[in-house]
Design a protein around this motif. Structure first.
Motif, PDB file in Angstrom:
ATOM      1  N   TRP A   1      65.065  93.124  13.854  1.00 62.99           N
ATOM      2  CA  TRP A   1      66.311  93.127  13.078  1.00 62.99           C
ATOM      3  C   TRP A   1      67.086  94.415  13.312  1.00 62.99           C
ATOM      4  CZ3 TRP A   1      67.955  95.795   8.505  1.00 62.99           C
ATOM      5  CH2 TRP A   1      69.098  95.230   7.901  1.00 62.99           C
ATOM      6  N   ARG A   2      66.357  95.525  13.328  1.00 61.59           N
ATOM      7  CA  ARG A   2      67.012  96.819  13.568  1.00 61.59           C
ATOM      8  C   ARG A   2      67.563  96.906  14.988  1.00 61.59           C
ATOM      9  NH1 ARG A   2      62.294 100.680  11.024  1.00 61.59           N
ATOM     10  NH2 ARG A   2      62.817 100.402   8.824  1.00 61.59           N
ATOM     11  N   ALA A   3      66.870  96.250  15.927  1.00 64.55           N
ATOM     12  CA  ALA A   3      67.271  96.364  17.338  1.00 64.55           C
ATOM     13  C   ALA A   3      68.456  95.481  17.693  1.00 64.55           C
ATOM     14  CB  ALA A   3      66.095  96.010  18.229  1.00 64.55           C
ATOM     15  N   GLY A   4      68.875  94.633  16.780  1.00 62.83           N
ATOM     16  CA  GLY A   4      70.042  93.816  17.087  1.00 62.83           C
ATOM     17  C   GLY A   4      69.823  92.331  16.955  1.00 62.83           C
ATOM     18  N   PHE A   5      68.599  91.930  16.615  1.00 62.96           N
ATOM     19  CA  PHE A   5      68.353  90.512  16.315  1.00 62.96           C
ATOM     20  C   PHE A   5      68.900  90.318  14.918  1.00 62.96           C
ATOM     21  CE2 PHE A   5      65.795  86.644  16.801  1.00 62.96           C
ATOM     22  CZ  PHE A   5      65.895  86.484  18.162  1.00 62.96           C
ATOM     23  N   LYS A   6      70.204  90.155  14.800  1.00 62.07           N
ATOM     24  CA  LYS A   6      70.926  90.519  13.584  1.00 62.07           C
ATOM     25  C   LYS A   6      71.343  89.315  12.766  1.00 62.07           C
ATOM     26  CE  LYS A   6      74.895  93.337  12.191  1.00 62.07           C
ATOM     27  NZ  LYS A   6      75.592  92.313  11.431  1.00 62.07           N
ATOM     28  N   GLY A   7      71.134  89.430  11.476  1.00 60.96           N
ATOM     29  CA  GLY A   7      71.661  88.475  10.518  1.00 60.96           C
ATOM     30  C   GLY A   7      71.827  89.206   9.205  1.00 60.96           C
ATOM     31  N   LYS A   8      72.098  88.480   8.149  1.00 62.72           N
ATOM     32  CA  LYS A   8      72.184  89.121   6.838  1.00 62.72           C
ATOM     33  C   LYS A   8      70.801  89.528   6.353  1.00 62.72           C
ATOM     34  CE  LYS A   8      76.297  86.549   5.542  1.00 62.72           C
ATOM     35  NZ  LYS A   8      76.843  85.476   4.713  1.00 62.72           N
ATOM     36  N   SER A   9      69.793  88.985   6.998  1.00 67.42           N
ATOM     37  CA  SER A   9      68.421  89.317   6.632  1.00 67.42           C
ATOM     38  C   SER A   9      67.578  89.311   7.897  1.00 67.42           C
ATOM     39  CB  SER A   9      67.892  88.290   5.633  1.00 67.42           C
ATOM     40  OG  SER A   9      68.080  86.995   6.153  1.00 67.42           O
ATOM     41  N   LYS A  10      66.324  89.681   7.747  1.00 69.44           N
ATOM     42  CA  LYS A  10      65.439  89.759   8.907  1.00 69.44           C
ATOM     43  C   LYS A  10      65.190  88.366   9.496  1.00 69.44           C
ATOM     44  CE  LYS A  10      62.512  92.096   6.469  1.00 69.44           C
ATOM     45  NZ  LYS A  10      61.274  92.791   6.054  1.00 69.44           N
TER      46      LYS A  10
ATOM     47  N   ASP B   1      68.150  93.818  26.427  1.00 65.96           N
ATOM     48  CA  ASP B   1      67.644  93.281  25.160  1.00 65.96           C
ATOM     49  C   ASP B   1      68.530  92.154  24.644  1.00 65.96           C
ATOM     50  OD1 ASP B   1      65.432  94.861  25.063  1.00 65.96           O
ATOM     51  OD2 ASP B   1      66.323  96.412  23.792  1.00 65.96           O
ATOM     52  N   GLN B   2      69.842  92.310  24.825  1.00 71.38           N
ATOM     53  CA  GLN B   2      70.756  91.243  24.397  1.00 71.38           C
ATOM     54  C   GLN B   2      70.433  89.938  25.113  1.00 71.38           C
ATOM     55  OE1 GLN B   2      74.931  92.141  24.546  1.00 71.38           O
ATOM     56  NE2 GLN B   2      74.685  94.182  23.682  1.00 71.38           N
ATOM     57  N   ARG B   3      70.209  90.028  26.434  1.00 77.23           N
ATOM     58  CA  ARG B   3      69.867  88.817  27.192  1.00 77.23           C
ATOM     59  C   ARG B   3      68.539  88.237  26.726  1.00 77.23           C
ATOM     60  NH1 ARG B   3      71.879  91.955  31.436  1.00 77.23           N
ATOM     61  NH2 ARG B   3      69.767  92.507  32.105  1.00 77.23           N
ATOM     62  N   LEU B   4      67.574  89.133  26.509  1.00 82.92           N
ATOM     63  CA  LEU B   4      66.263  88.682  26.044  1.00 82.92           C
ATOM     64  C   LEU B   4      66.383  87.987  24.698  1.00 82.92           C
ATOM     65  CD1 LEU B   4      63.127  88.675  26.255  1.00 82.92           C
ATOM     66  CD2 LEU B   4      63.181  90.850  25.018  1.00 82.92           C
ATOM     67  N   PHE B   5      67.118  88.620  23.776  1.00 82.52           N
ATOM     68  CA  PHE B   5      67.256  88.055  22.428  1.00 82.52           C
ATOM     69  C   PHE B   5      67.966  86.701  22.465  1.00 82.52           C
ATOM     70  CE2 PHE B   5      67.221  92.536  20.292  1.00 82.52           C
ATOM     71  CZ  PHE B   5      65.870  92.633  20.574  1.00 82.52           C
ATOM     72  N   ALA B   6      69.020  86.616  23.298  1.00 87.12           N
ATOM     73  CA  ALA B   6      69.751  85.345  23.397  1.00 87.12           C
ATOM     74  C   ALA B   6      68.828  84.244  23.920  1.00 87.12           C
ATOM     75  CB  ALA B   6      70.961  85.507  24.312  1.00 87.12           C
ATOM     76  N   GLY B   7      68.016  84.579  24.935  1.00 97.32           N
ATOM     77  CA  GLY B   7      67.078  83.599  25.475  1.00 97.32           C
ATOM     78  C   GLY B   7      66.012  83.202  24.467  1.00 97.32           C
ATOM     79  N   LEU B   8      65.529  84.175  23.699  1.00 98.42           N
ATOM     80  CA  LEU B   8      64.511  83.883  22.677  1.00 98.42           C
ATOM     81  C   LEU B   8      65.066  82.976  21.596  1.00 98.42           C
ATOM     82  CD1 LEU B   8      62.804  87.378  22.272  1.00 98.42           C
ATOM     83  CD2 LEU B   8      61.772  85.308  23.192  1.00 98.42           C
ATOM     84  N   LEU B   9      66.304  83.227  21.234  1.00100.54           N
ATOM     85  CA  LEU B   9      66.925  82.404  20.193  1.00100.54           C
ATOM     86  C   LEU B   9      67.018  80.943  20.643  1.00100.54           C
ATOM     87  CD1 LEU B   9      68.219  82.403  17.423  1.00100.54           C
ATOM     88  CD2 LEU B   9      70.414  82.858  18.491  1.00100.54           C
ATOM     89  N   ILE B  10      67.375  80.741  21.910  1.00 99.14           N
ATOM     90  CA  ILE B  10      67.450  79.367  22.435  1.00 99.14           C
ATOM     91  C   ILE B  10      66.066  78.718  22.411  1.00 99.14           C
ATOM     92  CG2 ILE B  10      67.889  78.007  24.519  1.00 99.14           C
ATOM     93  CD1 ILE B  10      70.145  80.070  25.143  1.00 99.14           C
TER      94      ILE B  10
END
Length: 670
Positions: A519-528, A421-430
């Motif tokens: 957001w709960r899964a780790g796509f993390k910031g101060k807000s959603k 999921d971390q890899r997926l999230f990092a790729g999605l963010l890019i």
């Protein structure tokens, strides 16, 4: 020594092999005696010179090469280097076919770890390149490639960085010889007679230099390969005017190897460093050279350059992806005036493909696995859209792609997030970053950088002074950007990209449940997470293009279709805004609404009428919100204009609106 060459050649078949063996004798005294004897004999041969079409110098110098390769004794290796250096200093004009052996000896020395040997060999190599080549270039052409390869080996010896940098400078110097003496390269006859005379300068001169520089880039550490890359592109820019078209094609096959090298680094950190430094540098340099030589290169390389840019954008590296879109923007802005309609078609298709390939679809489809726990503060998660939306919306353009997914400047995963999921999230963010970059790229290409930002600021200032109708659409800058170079189908292709991006962002921002899960899964910031910037900037750019098309005399035949599309986009936008429940989300739309209202107000009465009829009920709904003063001023102007255009009232003193006379309402009603 007075024997004829034929006799010496037969004698040397025996003696030469004997020197090879004795020079590698484990007894150092024997080896020293052998090398010294070889030196004395070689000097005698060199004094005799070499007749045309003979290659005897090469034969009797070969034992030096063999001893250097096989004997690991520092004393003997040092002695061989000194013997060869003495021959170069005293008999350079007579070495002729022996240059290949001499550069082979120095090539062996270049990879040594003994500083004395490397330094001595490099000094002599430098002397050959700077002085001997100057005087005896024609005689040394056959070994020119060997000289460049030898210099490349000095560059790649990581133990001596100063020597590496100086060797790159000497390679740069070799390029000057090729540029100044192309005729010598063309006229030289040797074994490669199958090379066409017109291509000999490339095969014997430019290709070895540029190929070795590319090898340096692929083999060396960061500072050295960066210098090698810089010099390689400096040579292209300085001497590219003399290159034939098919030479460029071969050259860029070498250049693109820099990106293929991605497959080589096993360590992730090395791969990351390679992408953010060398690939990044190469990308900008390629676009710079392409712009510099656009005319000869556009026919043969444009598609390859676009393909390379797309490759960079698809990598899981934010800096490289952003550089890819930035280079695409620079390439089009700097060369767009020279683009043919076919090239514009290719360019717009390239942008469309990048949009499609970087859309973060998984944001809507991702589902958590085995997460049934309800956070203790779960009831507060859905409270508001994003308390930081406005601050992220107002970031400077230089940060235009940065962290739109979160209010944090850096994205960090929760400690419990799965690695996949971390890899997926990092790729999605890019991908989210690239979408924003592409939107800004289209805006900058069509209207030029800062034009849109200036218009938004002017609109706000005009609203504060209550002068929104002070300028007609025709008074807006019309010569800015590449808009006038683009045909209607090309503009519609870009519009489709922008509106697809807008609708995707809208769908994600409206899916509160999915955003909460991420957001709960780790796509993390101060807000959603949100795609607020993507939602607003894509629509703003679409509106600018549509309003411009709607008043473009070139497209007069298509005005009815353009107006229908414009009304549909504006109506969807207003309906969406009215349905928003978050105050911060509505605030992010301030500039967008100001753009929509101001551009509509600047239409003439005939074009204004259908817009006003369509917007009227929606604008009435907007009045229930706590709008900023500038938007309230724009709404006031809009309703006054409606009253004038539809003859609901007459302006004081019988004045007419600045856009033209009053128009009777169809059927007498709005």
């Amino acid at each position: 020594m007075n024997r004829i060459r034929l006799q010496w050649s037969r004698i040397w078949q025996v003696i030469g092999d004997h020197f090879n063996k004795v020079g590698c004798n484990p007894n150092e005294d024997v080896a020293i005696f052998a090398v010294d004897s070889l030196r004395q004999l070689s000097m005698k041969f060199l004094e005799k010179g070499e007749l045309a079409n003979f290659r005897f110098q090469k034969d009797f110098l070969r034992p030096f090469e063999h001893i250097m390769k096989k004997n690991r004794s520092p004393t003997i290796r040092d002695m061989v280097i000194r013997c060869v250096a003495q021959m170069v200093n005293s008999q350079a004009g007579n070495i002729r076919s022996g240059w290949k052996n001499i550069f082979s000896v120095f090539h062996q020395a270049a990879a040594d770890h003994d500083e004395t040997i490397v330094e001595l060999a490099f000094q002599t190599t430098g002397h050959i390149v700077l002085n001997t080549f100057q005087e005896h270039f024609a005689a040394a052409i056959d070994s020119f490639q060997d000289a460049v390869k030898c210099l490349s080996e000095f560059v790649c010896n990581a133990a001596f960085p100063d020597t590496s940098m100086e060797a790159i400078r000497l390679i740069r110097h070799c390029a000057r010889y090729v540029s100044e003496r192309p005729q010598a390269l063309r006229e030289y006859t040797s074994d490669d007679m199958n090379v066409a005379p017109g291509d000999r300068v490339w095969v014997r001169g430019w290709f070895p230099i540029l190929f070795e520089l590319s090898c340096i880039v692929n083999r060396c550490k960061l500072d050295v390969r960066t210098r090698g890359l810089t010099v390689m592109f400096e040579i292209m820019r300085s001497y590219g005017h003399s290159f034939e078209k098919h030479w460029w094609h071969d050259l860029f096959r070498i250049v693109f190897r820099i990106f293929d090298n991605m497959k080589l680094p096993e360590q992730q950190t090395e791969k990351m460093e390679w992408m953010t430094t060398t690939c990044n540098h190469a990308l900008y340099a390629i676009c710079d050279v392409f712009t510099h030589f656009y005319e000869p290169l556009s026919d043969i390389l444009l598609q390859d350059v676009f393909t390379q840019l797309q490759w960079c954008v698809r990598q899981d590296n934010e800096q490289l992806a952003r550089s890819g879109t930035n280079c695409l923007e620079n390439l089009v802005i700097l060369n767009g005036d020279k683009f043919s309609p076919e090239v514009w078609d290719v360019t717009c298709c390239c942008m469309k493909e990048i949009f499609q390939n970087t859309c973060p679809h998984a944001l809507l489809t991702w589902r958590p696995v085995g997460q049934d726990e309800e956070p203790a503060d779960g009831k507060h998660l859905d409270a508001d859209f994003d308390s930081q939306s406005q601050s992220s919306f107002d970031r400077a353009p230089s940060e235009r792609g940065l962290s739109q997914m979160s209010s944090d400047d850096t994205w960090k995963s929760k400690s419990g997030t799965r690695a996949s999921d971390q890899r997926l999230f990092a790729g999605l963010l890019i991908k989210c970053v690239v979408q924003l970059e592409l939107i800004q790229t289209i805006d900058n290409i069509v209207f030029y950088p800062t034009t849109s930002k200036k218009e938004d600021a002017d609109n706000m200032a005009a609203a504060q002074r209550d002068l929104l109708e002070g300028a007609l659409e025709a008074d807006l800058p019309s010569d800015q950007g590449m808009y006038s170079r683009l045909a209607a189908p090309q503009l519609f292709t870009l519009l489709d990209c922008l509106l697809q991006s807008h609708r995707f962002a809208k769908e994600f921002n409206s899916n509160n449940e999915q955003r909460t899960a991420l957001w709960r899964a780790g796509f993390k910031g101060k807000s959603k997470p949100n795609l607020l910037k993507q939602e607003t900037s894509s629509l703003a750019c679409s509106l600018r293009i549509l309003f411009r098309m709607n008043s473009d005399p070139r497209l007069q035949d298509a005005w009815p279709d353009i107006q229908t599309r414009l009304l549909l986009v504006c109506s969807e936008a207003l309906d969406y805004f009215i349905a928003l429940t978050s105050e911060s989300h509505r605030e992010a739309w301030n500039s967008l609404l100001m753009l929509l209202l101001t551009r509509t107000l600047r239409l003439n009465d005939l074009k204004f009428q259908p817009h006003a009829a369509c917007f009227y009920p929606r604008l009435c709904e907007m009045m229930q919100f706590d709008l900023i003063p500038e938007l309230r001023a724009a709404l006031r102007r809009f309703f006054l204009r409606i009253g004038s255009v539809f003859s609901i009232h007459s302006p004081p003193g019988g004045a007419v609106s600045p856009a033209g006379g009053a128009v009777s309402p169809p059927g007498g009603a709005v």
